[in-house]
Motif scaffolding. Structure first.
Motif, short mmCIF file in Angstrom:
data_model
loop_
_atom_site.label_atom_id
_atom_site.label_comp_id
_atom_site.label_asym_id
_atom_site.label_seq_id
_atom_site.Cartn_x
_atom_site.Cartn_y
_atom_site.Cartn_z
N ARG A 1 0.84 -1.20 0.00
CA ARG A 1 0.00 0.00 0.00
C ARG A 1 0.88 1.26 0.00
NH1 ARG A 1 -2.62 -3.85 -0.59
NH2 ARG A 1 -4.62 -4.43 0.36
N LYS B 1 -1.24 6.74 -6.96
CA LYS B 1 -2.56 6.80 -6.30
C LYS B 1 -2.45 6.39 -4.83
CE LYS B 1 -4.63 8.02 -10.11
NZ LYS B 1 -5.21 9.38 -10.26
N CYS C 1 -5.26 7.28 -2.10
CA CYS C 1 -6.23 8.11 -2.82
C CYS C 1 -7.68 7.75 -2.56
CB CYS C 1 -5.98 8.03 -4.33
SG CYS C 1 -6.46 6.44 -5.09
N CYS C 2 -7.96 6.46 -2.32
CA CYS C 2 -9.31 6.00 -2.65
C CYS C 2 -9.94 5.07 -1.64
CB CYS C 2 -9.28 5.32 -4.02
SG CYS C 2 -8.51 6.35 -5.30
N PHE D 1 -7.21 0.75 -7.60
CA PHE D 1 -7.70 1.97 -6.95
C PHE D 1 -9.07 2.41 -7.47
CE2 PHE D 1 -5.83 3.91 -10.72
CZ PHE D 1 -6.67 4.99 -10.98
N ASP E 1 -5.19 0.89 -2.83
CA ASP E 1 -4.40 1.95 -3.44
C ASP E 1 -2.96 1.85 -2.95
OD1 ASP E 1 -4.65 3.20 -0.85
OD2 ASP E 1 -6.46 4.20 -1.53
N ASP F 1 -0.51 -1.45 -9.61
CA ASP F 1 -0.98 -0.14 -10.08
C ASP F 1 0.20 0.77 -10.38
OD1 ASP F 1 -3.54 -1.09 -9.73
OD2 ASP F 1 -4.20 0.54 -8.42
#
Length: 450
Positions: free
Chosen positions: A267, A272, A275-276, A336, A378, A383
């Motif tokens: 994480r 990102k 972010c979310c 994310f 996220d 990602d």
């Protein structure tokens, strides 16, 4: 069955996250608080988190709300999930309206050893798993035996000073050739020891079969393969330091102003980040994202290594797999967002990701899906690898499918079968790495010389 449910996510998630964050989880700051009542046949160890079966969550939004309590979602089924949580986190989940059932602890789980205690080996039934020192010794032996095709680099050190290794496999291993590169990483999460065995299996398979297996020979003649076998050696050592299991997930990085230790490496990546709703700002959380993007030394080291593979302005690493346990899944970005084509991903990108992921899953029997179909995350490596570096990056959640098969701690008897099980998927990714868009028949549009 792992549902692929969509619709109504934003409204539901906002409401559930508000409820979860309103729960009184301050007590989670104290890891020494007494644990919830133990399941039958288990012993309470107040310093350790426990697994619980949660009845009710059936959508990605509901599962994401569970993670807002600081717990991790370990496995997903229709209408039920298994989480890892401490006492306060379990209480917060109950306050969301769900029923919890405490599951048995891992075999031979023991309270924390005194500070400074010597690291011990795996407990009985797990002796074939490799400690960090044992894995390093095996790697050094392979490098000495196969110097023409295998080399070792120390790319940095962990929080506690252990060497982080990158192993390179290629026909001309000492040369940096203009060949597609593929990266395999393992052991971001400490308790997922089977992933180190997966990395060692690949090293042994590629070295021992080069020159005799035509497929492997062709791949090493035309690819540069990188294996980082242990991103979290400190956490892995701590997980077994008492001579049994602690169900530890994070690294061993101190957190300023808190006695809680560790950052969730997966994480902490700088894309990102935070972010979310897919990670936590609480140091007590299993998914604590760290003080800032890439604040964990292990993430810094691997990110720097990946960026070092940019040659002439082009990232040479074309594809990657990050190995985890458990649930038997093949996952691809994004985590994310639940959009199939989030910012930085075209429809063709998504379709190529999905086609390759589904093809790999046909070989190992895993379930293929976009990461966010499970729940929002996220700051994850996949990602980051795609969003920042445009690498076709996948996560493999390895054996077993559930806690009934051993959860994070399957016996060592499964190692040969469950590592070999991913051989074909790995080879297929290596074969298509030169042009992933070939999976959707668009190599002429995207790949030079195709």
């Amino acid at each position: 069955m792992r549902p692929r449910l969509r619709g109504g996510r934003t409204t539901v998630l906002a409401a559930l996250l508000s409820l979860a964050l309103a729960a009184p989880i301050a007590a989670a700051q104290d890891r020494t608080a007494p644990a919830a009542g133990p399941a039958a046949g288990t012993t309470a160890h107040p310093r350790l988190p426990h697994q619980y079966e949660v009845t009710g969550p059936a959508t990605p939004a509901q599962r994401t709300a569970l993670t807002a309590t600081g717990a991790t979602v370990d496995e997903v089924h229709a209408g039920k999930v298994v989480i890892t949580a401490d006492r306060a986190q379990a209480r917060a989940v109950r306050q969301l309206g769900y029923a919890l059932r405490r599951l048995p602890d891992p075999p031979a789980t023991a309270p924390a050893a005194p500070a400074g205690a010597a690291v011990k080996d795996f407990p009985s039934g797990y002796a074939k798993y490799h400690t960090y020192d044992e894995a390093t010794k095996e790697i050094d032996a392979l490098v000495a035996k196969y110097p023409a095709i295998l080399s070792k680099q120390v790319i940095g050190t962990s929080q506690e000073g252990r060497a982080l290794l990158a192993l390179k496999l290629s026909k001309n291993v000492t040369k940096d050739e203009a060949e597609p590169e593929v990266l395999f990483t393992a052991h971001q999460h400490a308790r997922e020891h089977l992933t180190v065995e997966m990395a060692l299996y690949l090293l042994n398979e590629f070295t021992s079969k080069y020159g005799s297996d035509p497929r492997i020979t062709k791949l090493l003649d035309s690819r540069e393969v990188w294996i980082i076998p242990d991103l979290n050696p400190d956490g892995g050592a701590y997980d077994i330091a008492s001579g049994s299991f602690r169900s530890w997930r994070k690294n061993r990085q101190p957190n300023t102003g808190s006695r809680n230790i560790g950052t969730d490496l997966n994480r902490n990546w700088d894309f990102k980040w935070g972010c979310c709703g897919g990670s936590s700002s609480s140091t007590s959380s299993e998914t604590y994202r760290g003080a800032s993007p890439a604040s964990a030394p292990e993430v810094q080291v691997v990110a720097k290594f990946v960026r070092s593979r940019i040659v002439g302005g082009t990232q040479q690493i074309k594809a990657a797999i990050d190995f985890h346990t458990y649930s038997e899944l093949v996952l691809w970005p994004f985590g994310f967002t639940d959009d199939d084509t989030g910012p930085g991903m075209t429809r063709d990108d998504h379709d190529a990701f999905a086609a390759i992921g589904k093809d790999m899953a046909t070989t190992n029997g895993y379930t293929p899906e976009q990461s966010s179909d499970l729940y929002i995350t996220d700051g994850s490596i996949d990602d980051w690898l795609w969003g920042d570096q445009k690498v076709f990056a996948y996560t493999f959640e390895m054996y077993p499918t559930s806690f009934l098969g051993g959860g994070f701690y399957p016996k060592d008897s499964v190692i040969p079968k469950e590592t070999t099980r991913n051989r074909e998927a790995v080879l297929r990714l290596l074969e298509i790495a030169d042009c992933p868009y070939r999976a959707i028949g668009k190599e002429g549009q995207y790949c030079k010389g195709s």
